[in-house]
Design a protein around this motif. Sequence first.
Motif, PDB file in Angstrom:
ATOM      1  N   UNK A 188     -20.146 -11.190 -20.764  1.00 58.79           N
ATOM      2  CA  UNK A 188     -18.338 -10.785 -20.628  1.00 58.79           C
ATOM      3  C   UNK A 188     -18.719  -9.140 -19.347  1.00 58.79           C
ATOM      4  N   UNK A 189     -20.467  -8.903 -20.047  1.00 60.51           N
ATOM      5  CA  UNK A 189     -20.159  -7.528 -19.344  1.00 60.51           C
ATOM      6  C   UNK A 189     -20.407  -7.897 -17.189  1.00 60.51           C
ATOM      7  N   UNK A 190     -21.056  -9.564 -17.253  1.00 62.72           N
ATOM      8  CA  UNK A 190     -21.313  -9.607 -16.290  1.00 62.72           C
ATOM      9  C   UNK A 190     -19.807 -10.023 -15.522  1.00 62.72           C
ATOM     10  N   UNK A 191     -18.532 -10.632 -16.406  1.00 65.00           N
ATOM     11  CA  UNK A 191     -17.632 -10.770 -15.729  1.00 65.00           C
ATOM     12  C   UNK A 191     -16.221  -9.363 -15.863  1.00 65.00           C
ATOM     13  N   UNK A 192     -17.112  -8.042 -16.603  1.00 62.52           N
ATOM     14  CA  UNK A 192     -15.674  -7.261 -16.379  1.00 62.52           C
ATOM     15  C   UNK A 192     -14.761  -7.555 -17.584  1.00 62.52           C
ATOM     16  N   UNK A 193     -14.942  -8.207 -18.275  1.00 68.46           N
ATOM     17  CA  UNK A 193     -13.824  -8.659 -20.151  1.00 68.46           C
ATOM     18  C   UNK A 193     -14.143  -8.404 -20.944  1.00 68.46           C
ATOM     19  N   UNK A 194     -13.632  -8.672 -21.382  1.00 67.92           N
ATOM     20  CA  UNK A 194     -13.880  -9.051 -23.060  1.00 67.92           C
ATOM     21  C   UNK A 194     -14.122 -10.604 -23.168  1.00 67.92           C
ATOM     22  N   UNK A 195     -14.521 -10.069 -24.784  1.00 68.53           N
ATOM     23  CA  UNK A 195     -15.327 -11.438 -25.057  1.00 68.53           C
ATOM     24  C   UNK A 195     -14.040 -12.821 -25.391  1.00 68.53           C
ATOM     25  N   UNK A 196     -12.837 -12.632 -25.622  1.00 66.07           N
ATOM     26  CA  UNK A 196     -11.604 -13.568 -26.383  1.00 66.07           C
ATOM     27  C   UNK A 196     -11.556 -14.398 -24.877  1.00 66.07           C
ATOM     28  N   UNK A 197     -11.734 -13.996 -23.296  1.00 65.84           N
ATOM     29  CA  UNK A 197     -11.346 -15.280 -22.483  1.00 65.84           C
ATOM     30  C   UNK A 197     -12.291 -15.623 -22.364  1.00 65.84           C
ATOM     31  N   UNK A 198     -14.046 -15.104 -22.272  1.00 63.58           N
ATOM     32  CA  UNK A 198     -14.451 -15.548 -22.523  1.00 63.58           C
ATOM     33  C   UNK A 198     -15.002 -16.913 -23.484  1.00 63.58           C
ATOM     34  N   UNK A 199     -14.239 -16.597 -24.595  1.00 64.14           N
ATOM     35  CA  UNK A 199     -14.623 -17.542 -25.709  1.00 64.14           C
ATOM     36  C   UNK A 199     -13.104 -19.195 -25.045  1.00 64.14           C
ATOM     37  N   UNK A 200     -12.384 -18.344 -24.530  1.00 63.58           N
ATOM     38  CA  UNK A 200     -10.699 -19.562 -24.379  1.00 63.58           C
ATOM     39  C   UNK A 200     -11.995 -20.365 -23.394  1.00 63.58           C
ATOM     40  N   UNK A 201     -12.489 -20.090 -23.084  1.00 71.44           N
ATOM     41  CA  UNK A 201     -12.702 -20.637 -21.271  1.00 71.44           C
ATOM     42  C   UNK A 201     -13.906 -21.441 -21.694  1.00 71.44           C
ATOM     43  N   UNK A 202     -15.058 -21.138 -22.255  1.00 72.44           N
ATOM     44  CA  UNK A 202     -15.869 -21.761 -22.801  1.00 72.44           C
ATOM     45  C   UNK A 202     -15.042 -23.685 -23.830  1.00 72.44           C
ATOM     46  N   UNK A 203     -14.893 -22.896 -24.645  1.00 71.40           N
ATOM     47  CA  UNK A 203     -14.020 -23.615 -25.564  1.00 71.40           C
ATOM     48  C   UNK A 203     -13.277 -25.029 -24.139  1.00 71.40           C
ATOM     49  N   UNK A 204     -13.224 -24.161 -23.465  1.00 69.80           N
ATOM     50  CA  UNK A 204     -12.022 -25.369 -22.107  1.00 69.80           C
ATOM     51  C   UNK A 204     -13.440 -26.476 -21.568  1.00 69.80           C
ATOM     52  N   UNK A 205     -14.556 -25.425 -21.384  1.00 69.35           N
ATOM     53  CA  UNK A 205     -15.720 -26.348 -20.868  1.00 69.35           C
ATOM     54  C   UNK A 205     -16.051 -26.864 -21.851  1.00 69.35           C
ATOM     55  N   UNK A 206     -16.070 -27.125 -22.985  1.00 65.27           N
ATOM     56  CA  UNK A 206     -16.490 -28.241 -24.163  1.00 65.27           C
ATOM     57  C   UNK A 206     -15.415 -29.382 -24.210  1.00 65.27           C
TER      58      UNK A 206
END
Lengths: 229, 229
Positions: A47-65
């Motif tokens: 989230x720090x690397x991409x400059x976003x909050x953790x929410x979208x990161x979590x959703x993206x990871x769900x998708x990858x899973x």
Amino acid sequence: MTNSDDVGLERSSAQFSLSVLLQRKLEKLILDGELKPGDKLNELELSKRFGTSRGPIREAMQNLCARGLAEAVRNRGVFVRTITPVEAFELYDVRAALFGLAGRLLTDRIDDAILKKLYDYVEDMDRLAQAQQYSDYYRTNLEFHDYLVRSAGNKMLVREYHSFVDRLHLCRMRGLVNSGALTISNREHAEMIDAAASGNNQRAQETFFRHVARAKLRFRSSLEEAGLT
Amino acid sequence: MTNSDDVGLERSSAQFSLSVLLQRKLEKLILDGELKPGDKLNELELSKRFGTSRGPIREAMQNLCARGLAEAVRNRGVFVRTITPVEAFELYDVRAALFGLAGRLLTDRIDDAILKKLYDYVEDMDRLAQAQQYSDYYRTNLEFHDYLVRSAGNKMLVREYHSFVDRLHLCRMRGLVNSGALTISNREHAEMIDAAASGNNQRAQETFFRHVARAKLRFRSSLEEAGLT
DNA sequence: CCGTATTTGTCCGTATGTATG
DNA sequence: ACATACATACGGACAAATACG
């Protein structure tokens, strides 16, 4: 905090949701090998690397899973999927079946335009194989197979085929190509085109299937040579 | 606010994350037809219904989207996937290819125990078809195909096959079964078993493939009869 | 065309669980 | 075995975009 990976600017068009953009970025990181199998996908760091909050990161990871590129362990995090040899063999078999379907369907749709493009690909690859330009051959080879599958005219198949090719990238060993193997592989390509052009869709399916089945055997051999049996 | 759908209690074991549990619940709602194609998955409504926050709901919906059971439209929401006839035909073709692979793989693994169980299934279905117990036939038929695919010994295939069967459920029309069709279908089942037992894996693959291809044709016919061409 | 209601997209805080010394 | 540090899981609130009247 705006670094090179920040997704803010390119998102200004607002065509895609942040989670979708992140999903693609993470996918690219995984397929490019920057994130290796077993590596942890740290929410905070990403989230720090991409400059976003953790929410979208979590959703993206769900998708990858869900697509098999990562796997989640409860209360521990998400990790890049590790493909065991057994799973890789399984992936090859399914990919063979999907690719075989592409051959079967292509047989009923092939025309002169497609045929010409296919032969052009094979010609290109012949040249690249003789010039021992492995990297270019590899890329052209992927394009060739991609074009074959897309020409079959089944969107679900395209999507599914890519899903399996992507997962196989997780365990693709580099440097297992040699000029001889490329030439042999390319002979099979010509056989596939002929089979599709023959109008016998069952034959085409089998020819396409066996092409991937042989790739599986080569993969198995390379594992055994590396002592990973 | 604790209603019958609240997931709090059953989660006490804490073996699965909330988003996974929600994903399963939503999947069940969709496959059982409580949520119909095109229906909107309202975050707020679902979060109240299940007694959770929106985060896990969103993650579960991401998962459903990745698996093709739902689709997201930016700034409008997530909807149960609508399958057009063309997409259904595509799904049938891919399912045929996957099922064909099951036949091919099963040929190399079949033994007396599997064979007996398969013939038992066919016997059961024969009885149910003659008794015109359509619902039981339908369920047993699903179990039979599931057992065939699982017996092929390829976990990736099992997972993928189910993904496509699930998506086809989204457009399954009820009431298109009749006693004659069931008897014919069951004859094909016996042929598939014989093909797998023959040891000719290419023949088995083709037999399994055509079984689903015929189901596709029946589906197409039923659409045309209903004037949905 | 504009304002309003609704829903989504995003962010942050807290609690819980896990790994490590 | 215990305490500490850290990452994740979840909930809640604010901001932005869209649909509808």
